[in-house]
Motif scaffolding. Structure first.
Motif, mmCIF file in Angstrom:
data_model
loop_
_atom_site.group_PDB
_atom_site.id
_atom_site.type_symbol
_atom_site.label_atom_id
_atom_site.label_comp_id
_atom_site.label_asym_id
_atom_site.label_seq_id
_atom_site.Cartn_x
_atom_site.Cartn_y
_atom_site.Cartn_z
ATOM 1 N N TYR A 139 0.843 -1.197 0.000
ATOM 2 C CA TYR A 139 0.000 0.000 0.000
ATOM 3 C C TYR A 139 0.877 1.245 0.000
ATOM 4 O O TYR A 139 1.967 1.253 0.584
ATOM 5 C CB TYR A 139 -0.893 0.039 1.239
ATOM 6 N N THR A 198 -1.788 7.692 1.343
ATOM 7 C CA THR A 198 -2.195 8.872 0.598
ATOM 8 C C THR A 198 -2.166 10.094 1.511
ATOM 9 O O THR A 198 -2.194 9.979 2.732
ATOM 10 C CB THR A 198 -3.605 8.702 0.023
ATOM 11 N N PRO A 200 0.927 15.737 -1.277
ATOM 12 C CA PRO A 200 2.197 15.372 -1.895
ATOM 13 C C PRO A 200 3.347 16.059 -1.190
ATOM 14 O O PRO A 200 3.193 17.142 -0.628
ATOM 15 C CB PRO A 200 2.048 15.877 -3.334
ATOM 16 N N ARG A 234 2.496 14.571 -7.176
ATOM 17 C CA ARG A 234 1.700 13.359 -6.931
ATOM 18 C C ARG A 234 2.081 12.257 -7.914
ATOM 19 O O ARG A 234 2.223 11.083 -7.537
ATOM 20 C CB ARG A 234 0.208 13.679 -7.056
ATOM 21 N N HIS A 252 5.428 10.820 -7.006
ATOM 22 C CA HIS A 252 5.319 9.972 -5.810
ATOM 23 C C HIS A 252 4.681 8.631 -6.164
ATOM 24 O O HIS A 252 5.131 7.575 -5.690
ATOM 25 C CB HIS A 252 4.500 10.694 -4.747
ATOM 26 N N HIS A 253 3.643 8.647 -7.008
ATOM 27 C CA HIS A 253 2.990 7.405 -7.408
ATOM 28 C C HIS A 253 3.966 6.509 -8.178
ATOM 29 O O HIS A 253 4.014 5.291 -7.966
ATOM 30 C CB HIS A 253 1.770 7.710 -8.272
ATOM 31 N N THR A 310 6.309 4.843 -5.724
ATOM 32 C CA THR A 310 5.698 3.749 -4.955
ATOM 33 C C THR A 310 5.507 2.511 -5.831
ATOM 34 O O THR A 310 5.663 1.384 -5.351
ATOM 35 C CB THR A 310 4.356 4.182 -4.348
ATOM 36 N N LYS A 342 -9.685 5.564 2.580
ATOM 37 C CA LYS A 342 -9.202 6.737 1.846
ATOM 38 C C LYS A 342 -7.742 7.072 2.128
ATOM 39 O O LYS A 342 -7.164 7.912 1.444
ATOM 40 C CB LYS A 342 -10.065 7.956 2.200
ATOM 41 N N HIS A 343 -7.156 6.438 3.125
ATOM 42 C CA HIS A 343 -5.836 6.872 3.566
ATOM 43 C C HIS A 343 -4.689 6.081 2.954
ATOM 44 O O HIS A 343 -3.523 6.325 3.285
ATOM 45 C CB HIS A 343 -5.747 6.804 5.088
ATOM 46 N N ARG A 344 -4.996 5.125 2.071
ATOM 47 C CA ARG A 344 -3.923 4.406 1.396
ATOM 48 C C ARG A 344 -4.429 3.830 0.076
ATOM 49 O O ARG A 344 -5.627 3.594 -0.095
ATOM 50 C CB ARG A 344 -3.342 3.298 2.280
ATOM 51 N N THR A 345 -3.498 3.612 -0.847
ATOM 52 C CA THR A 345 -3.804 3.074 -2.159
ATOM 53 C C THR A 345 -3.128 1.720 -2.314
ATOM 54 O O THR A 345 -1.951 1.555 -1.974
ATOM 55 C CB THR A 345 -3.293 4.033 -3.260
#
Length: 275
Positions: free
Chosen positions: A135, A138, A141, A178, A181-182, A185, A216-219
């Motif tokens: 994960y 989120t 940024p 953003r 950062h994506h 990850t 909502k706090h992680r992808t």
């Protein structure tokens, strides 16, 4: 006069080869009152249970599985039997609600799949499935070095063309941050996958969960299953512990060992080689 017995169907949980499976008779299975039992089908052994036709016929089953609570109960019962069987012998899990009119139909159906089932049993014998999820937290940024805040509020530009341009520059910078950062990850997740894949005999990438599962706090950026030889758990945990120290921008979760659900159908690994 003794009333006739209510008609039943044969519910199949799994297919095994070898092993002392008599202990499964103590399990409630789907809670029908009939014991969980084994059914010989040539070189295969099916783990089955008699279920009432009135409660598991096509229409009744559709109603049962459309009820969320009942679906969860059945899925848990199904998984419990498979887990118990896999602790006793190499086990290929069968899908939830695998039903046959009777034992003869079950034997016939399994006989038609005998080659693929034996191949699956060969593949999973002496191995277990492990799940790894990665994960990315989120949030705002990270600040971009060298970019100072411009005048105007965070939500919109102040008066004047210069302030408007500054606002658009800030929006563009945040978006680029953003995206960067994506990308970072995703690369970290690939390093996790590569490390675990090096320990495994097969791997499967699964669909990542959406926000309704993760919150909502992680992808969710990696959802994968790995088939490892028994006895490699210590290496796996050590590798992930090292990755957690090095990859501080992501969260890594390990689950297992599981019955090899992801490797029981004769498919291929994510690298495209037979598993």
């Amino acid at each position: 006069m003794t009333p006739p017995e209510a008609p039943t169907l044969t519910y199949a949980f799994a297919v095994c080869r070898g092993g002392a499976l008599t202990a499964l008779a103590a399990l409630p299975g789907l809670g029908t009152g009939a014991p969980v039992r084994t059914l010989a089908a040539g070189p295969l052994t099916a783990v089955v249970q008699d279920v009432p036709a009135a409660g598991f016929g096509e229409e009744a089953l559709r109603r049962r599985l459309s009820d969320r609570d009942e679906l969860e109960r059945c899925a848990r019962a199904h998984h419990t039997v498979i887990t118990a069987a896999s602790a006793l012998a190499p086990t290929v899990p069968l899908p939830l609600a695998t039903l046959y009119l009777d034992d003869d139909r079950a034997r016939e159906a399994l006989g038609e799949r005998e080659t693929s089932l034996l191949t699956a049993l060969d593949r999973i014998t002496g191995r277990a499935e492990w799940g790894v999820k990665v994960y990315a937290p989120t949030g705002p940024p990270p600040p971009t070095p060298g970019v100072a805040p411009a005048n105007g509020s965070a939500n919109g530009p102040a008066n004047g063309p210069a302030s408007g341009r500054a606002y658009l520059d800030r929006v563009r910078t945040r978006q680029q941050s953003r995206e960067q950062h994506h990308t970072l990850t995703l690369r970290a997740a690939e390093r996790v996958h590569s490390a675990v894949r090096g320990l495994a005999v097969a791997a499967r990438r699964l669909r990542p969960h959406g926000v309704e599962v993760t919150g909502k706090h992680r992808t969710h950026v990696l959802n994968a299953a790995y088939l490892l030889d028994l006895g490699r758990e210590r290496e796996l945990r050590a590798a992930l512990a090292s990755l957690r120290r090095d990859e501080t921008d992501i969260q890594i979760e390990l689950s297992g060992p599981w019955a090899p659900y992801s490797f029981a159908d004769g498919g291929v690994t994510d690298e495209g080689t037979p598993s």
